[in-house]
Motif scaffolding. Structure first.
Motif, PDB file in Angstrom:
ATOM      1  N   SER A 302     -31.057  73.824 114.536  1.00 64.09           N
ATOM      2  CA  SER A 302     -31.415  74.446 113.257  1.00 64.09           C
ATOM      3  C   SER A 302     -30.573  75.706 113.031  1.00 64.09           C
ATOM      4  CB  SER A 302     -32.898  74.806 113.236  1.00 64.09           C
ATOM      5  OG  SER A 302     -33.659  73.634 113.344  1.00 64.09           O
ATOM      6  N   SER A 346     -36.621  75.295 110.832  1.00 62.89           N
ATOM      7  CA  SER A 346     -37.166  74.666 112.035  1.00 62.89           C
ATOM      8  C   SER A 346     -37.633  73.263 111.697  1.00 62.89           C
ATOM      9  CB  SER A 346     -38.330  75.486 112.589  1.00 62.89           C
ATOM     10  OG  SER A 346     -38.965  74.799 113.627  1.00 62.89           O
ATOM     11  N   GLN A 347     -37.046  72.286 112.344  1.00 59.78           N
ATOM     12  CA  GLN A 347     -37.467  70.904 112.118  1.00 59.78           C
ATOM     13  C   GLN A 347     -38.954  70.754 112.377  1.00 59.78           C
ATOM     14  OE1 GLN A 347     -38.941  67.216 112.915  1.00 59.78           O
ATOM     15  NE2 GLN A 347     -38.479  68.406 114.733  1.00 59.78           N
ATOM     16  N   SER A 348     -39.385  71.223 113.549  1.00 60.05           N
ATOM     17  CA  SER A 348     -40.785  71.028 113.963  1.00 60.05           C
ATOM     18  C   SER A 348     -41.733  71.986 113.268  1.00 60.05           C
ATOM     19  CB  SER A 348     -40.902  71.261 115.467  1.00 60.05           C
ATOM     20  OG  SER A 348     -40.558  72.608 115.779  1.00 60.05           O
ATOM     21  N   THR A 351     -41.467  76.149 116.554  1.00 65.95           N
ATOM     22  CA  THR A 351     -40.653  76.872 117.533  1.00 65.95           C
ATOM     23  C   THR A 351     -41.139  78.318 117.653  1.00 65.95           C
ATOM     24  OG1 THR A 351     -38.810  75.417 117.117  1.00 65.95           O
ATOM     25  CG2 THR A 351     -38.272  77.555 118.077  1.00 65.95           C
ATOM     26  N   SER A 399     -31.947  66.350 117.905  1.00 63.06           N
ATOM     27  CA  SER A 399     -32.085  66.356 116.450  1.00 63.06           C
ATOM     28  C   SER A 399     -30.837  65.766 115.794  1.00 63.06           C
ATOM     29  CB  SER A 399     -32.286  67.797 115.985  1.00 63.06           C
ATOM     30  OG  SER A 399     -32.641  67.804 114.637  1.00 63.06           O
ATOM     31  N   LYS A 483     -24.874  68.130 121.060  1.00 59.79           N
ATOM     32  CA  LYS A 483     -25.350  66.735 121.190  1.00 59.79           C
ATOM     33  C   LYS A 483     -24.897  66.145 122.525  1.00 59.79           C
ATOM     34  CE  LYS A 483     -27.373  67.506 118.590  1.00 59.79           C
ATOM     35  NZ  LYS A 483     -28.663  67.730 117.966  1.00 59.79           N
ATOM     36  N   GLU A 486     -26.765  67.713 125.446  1.00 61.29           N
ATOM     37  CA  GLU A 486     -28.190  67.425 125.452  1.00 61.29           C
ATOM     38  C   GLU A 486     -28.508  66.000 125.899  1.00 61.29           C
ATOM     39  OE1 GLU A 486     -29.664  68.053 121.523  1.00 61.29           O
ATOM     40  OE2 GLU A 486     -31.727  68.289 122.188  1.00 61.29           O
TER      41      GLU A 486
HETATM   42  O1  M6R Z   1     -37.930  72.424 115.721  1.00 59.32           O
HETATM   43  P1  M6R Z   1     -36.753  73.366 115.646  1.00 59.32           P
HETATM   44  O2  M6R Z   1     -35.768  72.956 114.651  1.00 59.32           O
HETATM   45  O3  M6R Z   1     -37.186  74.793 115.465  1.00 59.32           O
HETATM   46  O4  M6R Z   1     -36.092  73.267 117.078  1.00 59.32           O
HETATM   47  C1  M6R Z   1     -35.053  74.116 117.452  1.00 59.32           C
HETATM   48  C2  M6R Z   1     -34.335  73.589 118.663  1.00 59.32           C
HETATM   49  O5  M6R Z   1     -35.207  73.558 119.765  1.00 59.32           O
HETATM   50  C3  M6R Z   1     -33.777  72.198 118.451  1.00 59.32           C
HETATM   51  O6  M6R Z   1     -32.955  72.142 117.327  1.00 59.32           O
HETATM   52  C4  M6R Z   1     -32.987  71.732 119.676  1.00 59.32           C
HETATM   53  O7  M6R Z   1     -31.848  72.507 119.815  1.00 59.32           O
HETATM   54  C5  M6R Z   1     -32.677  70.250 119.506  1.00 59.32           C
HETATM   55  N1  M6R Z   1     -33.244  69.509 120.585  1.00 59.32           N
HETATM   56  C6  M6R Z   1     -31.233  69.952 119.436  1.00 59.32           C
HETATM   57  O8  M6R Z   1     -30.977  68.602 119.282  1.00 59.32           O
END
Ligand code: M6R
Length: 606
Positions: A302, A346-348, A351, A399, A483, A486
């Motif tokens: 993110s 933040s995707q989730s 965080t 992600s 990527k 990870e």
């Molecule tokens: O849920 P978020 O976007 O806040 O998460 C942030 C990072 O933990 C997340 O993007 C992490 O770097 C991914 N696993 C990367 O693929």
């Protein structure tokens, strides 16, 4: 990072909790455990490994009151003993916990001095021992007193053998949601893991403690006063997501991107005026015009999306933009001047560092717009406006589709800001036109998957890579490298190509290939010069380019050609090619792709 699930009611809670843990497994998958009320007290079953391992051993166990946990180790190794629930030394209290208790050593030493014996290395055991020590017949009161002594972040669920019809739960800095059913109550770290049972939920806020029974939930604030909480409605059940015909969720999600990019664009582009309208952005055009500076806070992928947005907002909308890593930013004393708009990505939406950073800037009076994929998440609820990614559940820890959706939403936001300022309607139209071409272009790249697989296979046994790019391709190179690290467990560094000669070029030789992201027309010739420097040192070069072959043909060892787009949009298309490359390297190396070692999808600890 861990996941908590709980059930109290007339049904067999063990089966319900195992199903709940499977839905939370993305949060941690080192080990898992379940604690339940049985005839003569509390029974705990714990196993190292995935939920499936635990499921096999709880077969036949039944209980109407259950707490369960999937772990991502912080304090203590990945062992059965360190898995949750944790019991006090008498076996009267069982606790599952998400978060970190920062003063656990101090509390542990104090309890030890009082004669309490500890059996594990975890911070969580301290909570169980503390509650048991304080307990004098009132379960709720014991938990309320214990949490006052905890420093750090936590969501906990607790059972007491003398109170078989109760679960007590508490939260501070970690999400905890209570699901209200008909004569049954659920709890979870993630509302989406409740939606197939009930749509009525109560979010616990920091410092709150809840006494949960099958038919009733009472919530108390940090002063121990009972409060009335509103029930929120979950919008939809995300259901059980399947891999379909794909070998991994990660690959499926990479292949979904033509559609997810369309979803992110859908109904936001205003064709008539060559601009953008976000239904969820609660700011008027006049308010948007008062923005003098943008501050972006995020972590990981993110943060890379935010870094691309810095280039976009400065270059296209001419708004000074800073991008900060949340875990660093939260410990600064940030200067938030009037006219600053904060964008938290933040995707989730869970965080911990990003949420803490958001709280800090809110305390300084900033207006926060979130970019988030998960409705009902903490960030979505904390921000003044939340622009949703509409990418659908992203199950792979790595992600992929959420990243490209973040880029689409950030690009749309840039267009909106640019049109409000200096960009003409015609320029806006051309920009939108290029954006609408993205889904087909992504499909075209996905159509080259076999060719990318062949190249990835050729390089799959190399252990060090550079990803080089300039301008928009620099943050794209950071994401490409992440990527590979990870999911393939390969050392990879993203670097601005012009910076290579200032040190890292010392690492270039025939064992360290370079992925050249040649997607920036402004700096294309400069990049070629940088690649010549790599070539001169026997470095192998894999070029990703939309420029046909030309000069790159003579320089690169392998070429991946992808469709041409605007420089501003190239991070989206180039990232899809990088994702495929990383996926196929990981596949060839036999890595565990959907759940890479040591990682969790939702990083809810600092
Ligand atoms: O849920 P978020 O976007 O806040 O998460 C942030 C990072 O933990 C997340 O993007 C992490 O770097 C991914 N696993 C990367 O693929």
């Amino acid at each position: 990072m861990c996941g908590i699930y709980g059930y109290i009611g007339p049904r067999n809670g063990v089966k319900i909790a195992i199903d709940g843990l499977k839905r939370l497994e993305y949060r941690g998958y080192d080990s898992a455990g379940i604690g339940c009320i049985v005839d003569n007290g509390i029974d705990c079953v714990k196993e190292v490994g995935k939920i499936g391992v635990l499921e096999a051993v709880v077969d036949g166990l039944t209980s109407h009151a259950v707490i369960a946990h999937t772990r991502w180790a912080t304090h203590g190794k990945v062992t059965r003993e360190n898995a949750h629930p944790h019991l006090d030394e008498t076996g009267a209290v069982a606790v599952v916990h998400n978060g970190i208790i920062e003063n656990y050593t101090e509390l542990r030493n104090k309890l030890k001095e009082e004669g309490v014996h500890f059996h594990t290395e975890t911070d969580t055991e301290v909570i169980a021992q503390l509650i048991a020590r304080i307990y004098e017949g009132n379960f709720l009161r014991a938990v309320q007193q214990a949490v006052l002594l905890l420093h750090g972040s936590y969501a906990i669920a607790v059972l007491h053998k003398n109170h078989p019809d109760q679960i007590v739960t508490a939260a501070a800095g970690c999400p905890l949601v209570i699901g209200v059913g008909a004569h049954e109550t659920f709890l979870s770290s993630d509302p989406n893991a409740l939606a197939h049972h009930t749509r009525e939920v109560i979010y616990l806020e920091d410092g709150e403690v809840a006494l949960i029974k099958a038919d009733e939930t009472q919530v108390f604030d940090a002063t121990q006063a009972q409060i009335s909480k509103k029930t929120d409605a979950l919008l939809h059940d995300i259901g059980t997501v399947s891999k379909g015909d794909f070998q991994h969720f990660t690959l499926k999600e990479i292949f979904e991107q033509a559609q997810t990019v369309k979803n992110a664009l859908f109904s936001r582009a205003s064709e008539e005026y060559g601009t953008v309208a976000f239904e969820e952005l609660h700011l008027t055009a006049n308010e948007l015009l008062t923005i003098k500076r943008v501050l972006i806070i995020a972590c990981g992928t993110s943060w890379h999306a935010g870094y691309v947005a810095k280039y976009l907002l400065e270059d296209v909308a001419r708004i000074p933009t800073d991008v900060e890593i949340s875990s660093e930013f939260r410990y600064k004393n940030p200067i938030v001047e009037g006219g600053t708009l904060v964008i938290a990505i933040s995707q989730s939406g869970e965080t911990a560092d990003t949420i803490a950073a958001v709280r800090e800037v809110k305390a300084k009076g900033a207006y926060v717009v979130a970019l988030c994929n998960v409705q009902g998440s903490t960030l979505a609820r904390e921000a003044a406006s939340c622009l949703f990614l509409r990418a659908g559940p992203e199950i792979g820890v790595c992600s992929t589709k959420a990243f490209t959706s973040q880029l689409v939403v950030l690009t749309l936001f840039t267009l909106l800001m640019a049109r409000l300022r200096h960009m003409s309607k015609n320029e806006g139209h051309s920009f939108l036109h290029a954006m609408h071409e993205l889904p087909d272009q992504i499909d075209e790249i996905l159509g080259h998957a076999d060719a990318i697989h062949t190249i990835a296979k050729k390089y799959s046994q190399y252990n060090d890579f550079f990803f080089l790019g300039r301008r928009y391709m620099y943050p794209t190179s950071l994401e490409g490298a992440l990527k590979l690290k990870e999911i393939a467990y390969v050392n990879a560094n993203g670097y601005p190509a012009g910076e290579l000669k200032h040190g890292p070029i010392a690492l270039i030789n025939e064992t360290c290939p370079t992925i050249a992201l040649a997607g920036d027309k402004v700096t294309y010739d400069k990049l070629l010069s940088n690649l010549m420097e790599v070539k001169a040192r026997h470095g192998k070069i894999i070029a990703i380019t939309d420029a046909g072959h030309g000069a790159l043909k003579d320089i690169a060892d392998d070429i991946i050609v992808i469709p041409k787009t605007l420089d501003e949009l190239a991070p989206i298309t180039y990232s899809v090619a990088c994702q495929l490359f990383a996926y196929f390297v990981a596949l060839e190396r036999g890595a565990e792709i959907d759940k890479p070692r040591n990682l969790a999808k939702s990083v809810t600890v600092e």
